[in-house]
Structures are given as structure tokens and as C-alpha cells.
Design a protein around this motif. Sequence first.
Motif, PDB file in Angstrom:
ATOM      1  N   SER A  43       0.828  -1.203   0.000  1.00  0.00           N
ATOM      2  CA  SER A  43       0.000   0.000   0.000  1.00  0.00           C
ATOM      3  C   SER A  43       0.863   1.254   0.000  1.00  0.00           C
ATOM      4  O   SER A  43       0.493   2.261  -0.603  1.00  0.00           O
ATOM      5  CB  SER A  43      -0.947  -0.002   1.202  1.00  0.00           C
ATOM      6  OG  SER A  43      -0.214   0.056   2.403  1.00  0.00           O
ATOM      7  N   TRP A  44       2.026   1.222   0.643  1.00  0.00           N
ATOM      8  CA  TRP A  44       2.916   2.378   0.623  1.00  0.00           C
ATOM      9  C   TRP A  44       3.554   2.568  -0.746  1.00  0.00           C
ATOM     10  O   TRP A  44       3.975   3.665  -1.091  1.00  0.00           O
ATOM     11  CB  TRP A  44       4.013   2.225   1.664  1.00  0.00           C
ATOM     12  CG  TRP A  44       3.589   2.582   3.052  1.00  0.00           C
ATOM     13  CD1 TRP A  44       2.550   3.382   3.404  1.00  0.00           C
ATOM     14  CD2 TRP A  44       4.189   2.144   4.259  1.00  0.00           C
ATOM     15  NE1 TRP A  44       2.462   3.468   4.760  1.00  0.00           N
ATOM     16  CE2 TRP A  44       3.462   2.712   5.316  1.00  0.00           C
ATOM     17  CE3 TRP A  44       5.256   1.317   4.559  1.00  0.00           C
ATOM     18  CZ2 TRP A  44       3.779   2.511   6.639  1.00  0.00           C
ATOM     19  CZ3 TRP A  44       5.579   1.107   5.880  1.00  0.00           C
ATOM     20  CH2 TRP A  44       4.855   1.705   6.911  1.00  0.00           C
ATOM     21  N   ARG A  45       3.631   1.530  -1.526  1.00  0.00           N
ATOM     22  CA  ARG A  45       4.268   1.614  -2.835  1.00  0.00           C
ATOM     23  C   ARG A  45       3.350   2.229  -3.894  1.00  0.00           C
ATOM     24  O   ARG A  45       3.822   2.682  -4.938  1.00  0.00           O
ATOM     25  CB  ARG A  45       4.687   0.212  -3.252  1.00  0.00           C
ATOM     26  CG  ARG A  45       5.678   0.222  -4.325  1.00  0.00           C
ATOM     27  CD  ARG A  45       6.352  -1.088  -4.441  1.00  0.00           C
ATOM     28  NE  ARG A  45       7.220  -0.999  -5.612  1.00  0.00           N
ATOM     29  CZ  ARG A  45       7.606  -2.001  -6.312  1.00  0.00           C
ATOM     30  NH1 ARG A  45       7.257  -3.199  -5.968  1.00  0.00           N
ATOM     31  NH2 ARG A  45       8.358  -1.831  -7.356  1.00  0.00           N
ATOM     32  N   MET A  49      -0.821   6.876  -2.619  1.00  0.00           N
ATOM     33  CA  MET A  49      -0.699   6.848  -1.163  1.00  0.00           C
ATOM     34  C   MET A  49       0.530   7.643  -0.737  1.00  0.00           C
ATOM     35  O   MET A  49       1.544   7.685  -1.437  1.00  0.00           O
ATOM     36  CB  MET A  49      -0.575   5.411  -0.652  1.00  0.00           C
ATOM     37  CG  MET A  49      -1.764   4.545  -1.007  1.00  0.00           C
ATOM     38  SD  MET A  49      -3.316   5.220  -0.437  1.00  0.00           S
ATOM     39  CE  MET A  49      -3.438   4.440   1.129  1.00  0.00           C
ATOM     40  N   ALA A  51       3.918   8.646   1.278  1.00  0.00           N
ATOM     41  CA  ALA A  51       5.096   7.878   1.689  1.00  0.00           C
ATOM     42  C   ALA A  51       5.095   7.737   3.210  1.00  0.00           C
ATOM     43  O   ALA A  51       4.649   8.637   3.917  1.00  0.00           O
ATOM     44  CB  ALA A  51       6.360   8.574   1.225  1.00  0.00           C
ATOM     45  N   PRO A  52       5.601   6.628   3.721  1.00  0.00           N
ATOM     46  CA  PRO A  52       5.619   6.439   5.171  1.00  0.00           C
ATOM     47  C   PRO A  52       6.714   7.274   5.828  1.00  0.00           C
ATOM     48  O   PRO A  52       7.660   7.718   5.164  1.00  0.00           O
ATOM     49  CB  PRO A  52       5.928   4.953   5.322  1.00  0.00           C
ATOM     50  CG  PRO A  52       6.731   4.628   4.116  1.00  0.00           C
ATOM     51  CD  PRO A  52       6.148   5.480   3.018  1.00  0.00           C
ATOM     52  N   LEU A  57       8.963   2.856   8.154  1.00  0.00           N
ATOM     53  CA  LEU A  57       9.513   2.015   7.098  1.00  0.00           C
ATOM     54  C   LEU A  57      10.616   1.119   7.657  1.00  0.00           C
ATOM     55  O   LEU A  57      10.650  -0.086   7.378  1.00  0.00           O
ATOM     56  CB  LEU A  57      10.047   2.876   5.959  1.00  0.00           C
ATOM     57  CG  LEU A  57      10.554   2.147   4.736  1.00  0.00           C
ATOM     58  CD1 LEU A  57       9.446   1.332   4.092  1.00  0.00           C
ATOM     59  CD2 LEU A  57      11.127   3.119   3.741  1.00  0.00           C
ATOM     60  N   GLN A 120      -1.432  -0.133   9.786  1.00  0.00           N
ATOM     61  CA  GLN A 120      -2.243  -0.212   8.587  1.00  0.00           C
ATOM     62  C   GLN A 120      -3.410   0.770   8.662  1.00  0.00           C
ATOM     63  O   GLN A 120      -3.849   1.299   7.656  1.00  0.00           O
ATOM     64  CB  GLN A 120      -2.753  -1.631   8.395  1.00  0.00           C
ATOM     65  CG  GLN A 120      -3.128  -1.924   6.985  1.00  0.00           C
ATOM     66  CD  GLN A 120      -3.012  -3.405   6.681  1.00  0.00           C
ATOM     67  OE1 GLN A 120      -2.978  -4.220   7.575  1.00  0.00           O
ATOM     68  NE2 GLN A 120      -2.960  -3.725   5.419  1.00  0.00           N
ATOM     69  N   VAL A 124      -1.194   4.476   6.781  1.00  0.00           N
ATOM     70  CA  VAL A 124      -1.537   4.422   5.358  1.00  0.00           C
ATOM     71  C   VAL A 124      -2.615   5.459   5.101  1.00  0.00           C
ATOM     72  O   VAL A 124      -3.725   5.351   5.602  1.00  0.00           O
ATOM     73  CB  VAL A 124      -2.028   3.003   4.973  1.00  0.00           C
ATOM     74  CG1 VAL A 124      -2.460   2.978   3.532  1.00  0.00           C
ATOM     75  CG2 VAL A 124      -0.945   1.982   5.230  1.00  0.00           C
ATOM     76  N   LYS A 133       4.591  12.921  -3.406  1.00  0.00           N
ATOM     77  CA  LYS A 133       4.737  11.556  -2.912  1.00  0.00           C
ATOM     78  C   LYS A 133       5.963  11.417  -2.024  1.00  0.00           C
ATOM     79  O   LYS A 133       5.932  10.784  -0.991  1.00  0.00           O
ATOM     80  CB  LYS A 133       4.828  10.587  -4.106  1.00  0.00           C
ATOM     81  CG  LYS A 133       5.270   9.185  -3.772  1.00  0.00           C
ATOM     82  CD  LYS A 133       4.211   8.403  -3.070  1.00  0.00           C
ATOM     83  CE  LYS A 133       4.671   6.971  -2.840  1.00  0.00           C
ATOM     84  NZ  LYS A 133       3.729   6.153  -2.202  1.00  0.00           N
ATOM     85  N   SER A 139      11.069   6.658   0.014  1.00  0.00           N
ATOM     86  CA  SER A 139      10.074   5.933  -0.746  1.00  0.00           C
ATOM     87  C   SER A 139      10.496   4.476  -0.806  1.00  0.00           C
ATOM     88  O   SER A 139      11.667   4.175  -1.032  1.00  0.00           O
ATOM     89  CB  SER A 139       9.949   6.497  -2.159  1.00  0.00           C
ATOM     90  OG  SER A 139       9.073   5.696  -2.914  1.00  0.00           O
TER      91      SER A 139
END
Length: 155
Positions: A43-45, A49, A51-52, A57, A120, A124, A133, A139
Motif C-alpha cells: 500500500s505504501w508503494r 498513497m 510515503a511512510p 519504514l 495499517q 496508510v 509523494k 520511498s
Amino acid sequence: MWKGAGKMQGIPPSWMDKIYRLWYVISVVGGSNLCLIYRLLSSWRRDDMAAPAPDKLLGVMVFGVGTIATLLLSLGVLSCGLPGPRKGSNHKVFLVKLFSITALFGGVQLWIMLKMLYWQGSAVRPLQPGEIKNATNVSFAQLLPTSNGSGSSTA
């Protein structure tokens, strides 16, 4: 019946059977943790969405390595059996050690599962209008190798 039953003189087989069953639970929880980690990283990719944060990460990657190690250990216990006590050692102390290590691995895997479920829901989020992003300069896609064999870099 668990493997190695002839080696455990003095330890009730019912206790060893209970500990052996706990390793089944640990392997199931470890497998579900790997699925949760994969879903979170996937989902982060996605492009839509955000970026965490870098700590999340890194936390997911550390949790993934720990989960893989625990899963390999639990599959080894399930295929080879539980270890037996040394000759001349106290069987009750051995049983406490074995139960403690089982509880430790199980507790860590449950904690990882709760953390992944929490992340999650909280980490997210979709990109806000006008947000970039790579606003955090991290990333997940940059960490993966590209077609030329190295990680992508921006210069």
C-alpha cells in the motif's frame, strides 16, 4: 504426539504436547505477520498513497526480518521436534526455560501483529491535494532494485 518423546524422561508428555502446539500457533501468527507486512509495504508503494515516515519504514523492515527468523525457527521445531534436557539437569528448570522461550517468541509475534494492524490503520493515508509523494525523502520504491540491477537514485 510430539517428536522426541523417548528423550524426555521425567517430563509429562502432556506439557511437551502443549508447548509443541504453541509452536504451531507461533508459525501461523508469523505467517499472518508476513502477509500483513506485505500488504503494508504494497500500500505504501502505490502512487496515490503518501510515503511512510522513515521510522515506520525501518520498523516494518526490522519486523519482517524478525518474523522470518521466528517463522524459520518455528518450522524447524515443528519438523525436528523440541530439544531434550541434558543428562543430569533438572527437568523442571528445563521445562520452565522451554516454556519461557516459547512465550517470548509468541509474545513478540503477537506484538508485531498488533503494531502492523495499527500502522495499517494510521500510517496508510492517501495523498492530499498538492502533496508530493516523496515529501519525507523516503520511498519504498527507491529501496527496490531497478531493471539495471541497482537501486534508483535521484541526482
